[in-house]
Design a protein around this motif. Sequence first.
Motif, PDB file in Angstrom:
ATOM      1  N   ALA A   1     -13.599 -86.689 -12.268  1.00 15.70           N
ATOM      2  CA  ALA A   1     -12.520 -86.304 -13.173  1.00 15.70           C
ATOM      3  C   ALA A   1     -12.436 -84.796 -13.389  1.00 15.70           C
ATOM      4  CB  ALA A   1     -12.670 -87.031 -14.508  1.00 15.70           C
ATOM      5  N   VAL A   2     -13.497 -84.188 -13.850  1.00 14.30           N
ATOM      6  CA  VAL A   2     -13.446 -82.763 -14.190  1.00 14.30           C
ATOM      7  C   VAL A   2     -13.285 -81.888 -12.955  1.00 14.30           C
ATOM      8  CG1 VAL A   2     -14.749 -80.844 -15.189  1.00 14.30           C
ATOM      9  CG2 VAL A   2     -14.625 -83.029 -16.398  1.00 14.30           C
ATOM     10  N   PRO A   3     -14.088 -82.071 -11.885  1.00 15.26           N
ATOM     11  CA  PRO A   3     -13.924 -81.177 -10.733  1.00 15.26           C
ATOM     12  C   PRO A   3     -12.580 -81.304 -10.025  1.00 15.26           C
ATOM     13  CG  PRO A   3     -15.583 -82.865 -10.281  1.00 15.26           C
ATOM     14  CD  PRO A   3     -15.273 -82.932 -11.725  1.00 15.26           C
ATOM     15  N   VAL A   4     -12.037 -82.528  -9.955  1.00 16.29           N
ATOM     16  CA  VAL A   4     -10.763 -82.693  -9.250  1.00 16.29           C
ATOM     17  C   VAL A   4      -9.613 -82.079 -10.043  1.00 16.29           C
ATOM     18  CG1 VAL A   4      -9.068 -84.376  -8.446  1.00 16.29           C
ATOM     19  CG2 VAL A   4     -11.479 -84.713  -7.928  1.00 16.29           C
ATOM     20  N   VAL A   5      -9.549 -82.366 -11.339  1.00 15.05           N
ATOM     21  CA  VAL A   5      -8.464 -81.796 -12.144  1.00 15.05           C
ATOM     22  C   VAL A   5      -8.591 -80.271 -12.207  1.00 15.05           C
ATOM     23  CG1 VAL A   5      -7.387 -81.740 -14.426  1.00 15.05           C
ATOM     24  CG2 VAL A   5      -8.167 -83.912 -13.489  1.00 15.05           C
ATOM     25  N   THR A   6      -9.809 -79.765 -12.313  1.00 17.60           N
ATOM     26  CA  THR A   6     -10.018 -78.315 -12.317  1.00 17.60           C
ATOM     27  C   THR A   6      -9.530 -77.685 -11.016  1.00 17.60           C
ATOM     28  OG1 THR A   6     -11.936 -78.526 -13.789  1.00 17.60           O
ATOM     29  CG2 THR A   6     -11.762 -76.503 -12.505  1.00 17.60           C
ATOM     30  N   ALA A   7      -9.830 -78.344  -9.882  1.00 17.18           N
ATOM     31  CA  ALA A   7      -9.376 -77.827  -8.578  1.00 17.18           C
ATOM     32  C   ALA A   7      -7.860 -77.828  -8.485  1.00 17.18           C
ATOM     33  CB  ALA A   7      -9.984 -78.664  -7.459  1.00 17.18           C
ATOM     34  N   LEU A   8      -7.231 -78.857  -9.021  1.00 16.09           N
ATOM     35  CA  LEU A   8      -5.767 -78.919  -9.003  1.00 16.09           C
ATOM     36  C   LEU A   8      -5.161 -77.768  -9.799  1.00 16.09           C
ATOM     37  CD1 LEU A   8      -5.227 -82.767  -9.518  1.00 16.09           C
ATOM     38  CD2 LEU A   8      -4.503 -81.439  -7.515  1.00 16.09           C
ATOM     39  N   ARG A   9      -5.689 -77.533 -10.987  1.00 10.88           N
ATOM     40  CA  ARG A   9      -5.153 -76.446 -11.821  1.00 10.88           C
ATOM     41  C   ARG A   9      -5.415 -75.081 -11.170  1.00 10.88           C
ATOM     42  NH1 ARG A   9      -2.076 -80.060 -13.646  1.00 10.88           N
ATOM     43  NH2 ARG A   9      -2.647 -81.180 -15.568  1.00 10.88           N
ATOM     44  N   ASN A  10      -6.579 -74.917 -10.569  1.00 10.81           N
ATOM     45  CA  ASN A  10      -6.893 -73.649  -9.922  1.00 10.81           C
ATOM     46  C   ASN A  10      -6.009 -73.394  -8.698  1.00 10.81           C
ATOM     47  OD1 ASN A  10      -8.872 -73.061 -11.793  1.00 10.81           O
ATOM     48  ND2 ASN A  10     -10.554 -73.823 -10.530  1.00 10.81           N
ATOM     49  N   ALA A  11      -5.508 -74.490  -8.097  1.00 12.37           N
ATOM     50  CA  ALA A  11      -4.606 -74.353  -6.950  1.00 12.37           C
ATOM     51  C   ALA A  11      -3.172 -74.092  -7.382  1.00 12.37           C
ATOM     52  CB  ALA A  11      -4.670 -75.614  -6.086  1.00 12.37           C
ATOM     53  N   GLY A  12      -2.931 -74.057  -8.683  1.00 14.63           N
ATOM     54  CA  GLY A  12      -1.593 -73.747  -9.184  1.00 14.63           C
ATOM     55  C   GLY A  12      -0.774 -74.944  -9.596  1.00 14.63           C
ATOM     56  N   TYR A  13      -1.343 -76.144  -9.509  1.00 11.81           N
ATOM     57  CA  TYR A  13      -0.584 -77.341  -9.898  1.00 11.81           C
ATOM     58  C   TYR A  13      -0.580 -77.465 -11.417  1.00 11.81           C
ATOM     59  CZ  TYR A  13       0.739 -82.189 -10.565  1.00 11.81           C
ATOM     60  OH  TYR A  13       1.366 -83.337 -11.000  1.00 11.81           O
ATOM     61  N   SER A  14       0.605 -77.583 -11.999  1.00 10.25           N
ATOM     62  CA  SER A  14       0.730 -77.635 -13.453  1.00 10.25           C
ATOM     63  C   SER A  14       1.385 -78.920 -13.943  1.00 10.25           C
ATOM     64  CB  SER A  14       1.542 -76.430 -13.954  1.00 10.25           C
ATOM     65  OG  SER A  14       2.842 -76.427 -13.360  1.00 10.25           O
ATOM     66  N   GLY A  15       1.491 -79.920 -13.073  1.00 11.36           N
ATOM     67  CA  GLY A  15       2.157 -81.166 -13.445  1.00 11.36           C
ATOM     68  C   GLY A  15       1.195 -82.231 -13.919  1.00 11.36           C
ATOM     69  N   PRO A  16       1.705 -83.441 -14.113  1.00 12.99           N
ATOM     70  CA  PRO A  16       0.865 -84.548 -14.594  1.00 12.99           C
ATOM     71  C   PRO A  16      -0.076 -85.067 -13.517  1.00 12.99           C
ATOM     72  CG  PRO A  16       3.059 -85.352 -14.084  1.00 12.99           C
ATOM     73  CD  PRO A  16       3.112 -83.856 -13.931  1.00 12.99           C
ATOM     74  N   VAL A  17      -1.206 -85.588 -13.964  1.00 12.56           N
ATOM     75  CA  VAL A  17      -2.175 -86.235 -13.083  1.00 12.56           C
ATOM     76  C   VAL A  17      -2.238 -87.703 -13.465  1.00 12.56           C
ATOM     77  CG1 VAL A  17      -4.607 -86.337 -12.376  1.00 12.56           C
ATOM     78  CG2 VAL A  17      -3.529 -84.114 -12.847  1.00 12.56           C
ATOM     79  N   TYR A  18      -2.227 -88.586 -12.473  1.00 11.66           N
ATOM     80  CA  TYR A  18      -2.304 -90.021 -12.695  1.00 11.66           C
ATOM     81  C   TYR A  18      -3.603 -90.543 -12.086  1.00 11.66           C
ATOM     82  CZ  TYR A  18       2.729 -89.379 -13.418  1.00 11.66           C
ATOM     83  OH  TYR A  18       3.942 -88.933 -13.860  1.00 11.66           O
ATOM     84  N   SER A  19      -4.202 -91.540 -12.730  1.00 12.24           N
ATOM     85  CA  SER A  19      -5.425 -92.118 -12.181  1.00 12.24           C
ATOM     86  C   SER A  19      -5.626 -93.528 -12.730  1.00 12.24           C
ATOM     87  CB  SER A  19      -6.629 -91.233 -12.515  1.00 12.24           C
ATOM     88  OG  SER A  19      -7.775 -91.653 -11.778  1.00 12.24           O
TER      89      SER A  19
END
Length: 373
Positions: free
Chosen positions: A227-245
């Motif tokens: 949870a934490v590493p994947v969402v952190t990687a997404l935000r660091n890559a510039g993604y600012s939208g919703p995450v579903y899981s």
Amino acid sequence: MRVILILLLSLFAGPTLAAEPLVIGVVYNLTGGMASIDVPGLEGMKLAVERINAQGGVVGRPLRLEVRDGGSDLKQCRAAAEALVRLKVVAMAGLNDSDFALAAGEVSTLARIPFVTAGATLPGLPRILGDYFFMACFGDDAQAKAMAKFAIRRQPEGPMLMLTDQDSAFAVALARSFSKSFQKRGGEISASLNFTQGSQPLRQADASCLGAGSCKGVFVAGVPEDAVPVVTALRNAGYSGPVYSGDGFDTPLLAGLAGMASPGIYVSTHVSFDNPRQQVQAFAKAWEAAYGSRPASGFAALGYDAVGLLADALNRAGSTDHAGLRRALAATRGYAGVTGEISYTTPLSPPLKPVVIQRFEGGKWTFEAEVRP
């Protein structure tokens, strides 16, 4: 006179004081990567036992949990199940991940001891392990369909990126079911990328897709540690939208994301504690009285329901015979659990239950929808 006194005392003694306990063997991963979802499950089981024993126990005997730690390690999990089988427990229960449920469930079912998994959602588990294995939870196909329906309804246009933890049987099954259902409903998947636990999940991703906003959603099929590493990687890559899981992200570990959770992580899970249903509110109240907090996750309620299912079946079976208990479990219809009504109407299949969608943002969980897949 002495004999009369003994007889009088026996009449007034409660059944839980005089009778030998019925022992349920419990395997949970209380340490390691799965502990964040399994520890609440065990606390839920303890709460159920306390309630049942206060009401006189089961078939005139108190319940007792014999607990073993799987250590988030498949070999240790299997060894824990083997130790419980040697104790000749009346039944076994626990575990919230399908890989671990396969390991422990195989040991239990080969010994013809009924096993109720609290939260392992791989829908094929009962077919793989046989008719001594039961699920207190819905299957991954159900939660994937529910999340696909919810995501389409929430954002009908725009492609979805999929990330899948290929080390987890649960995650692979969830991703497969979500992809099929999402595309069947008209959704578009721009890319499907696999990662391994502990690796960089976005090293193959098109960062321009994430940063430029052309990717409108990301679905992550993963386990709590992801949870934490994947969402952190997404935000660091510039993604600012919703995450579903799926329910693998129904974990207190999300608190470690702080502001990175915004604009929301949407999780399919087993219960919302905002639900006014009597069983839910009674459970939440009892939990707060016992532990001084809100239940940690839906897995807390699943642990509670797993013990309740066993107690209900034992009462109907009227004995502790393993075969009789299996038949009683298979005959369960309309059991009113905290996580919903549980019935085994189709042999070797998960119960059909509604799926709850919750949103995590700002350190809080909020109810979004209840979906019948």
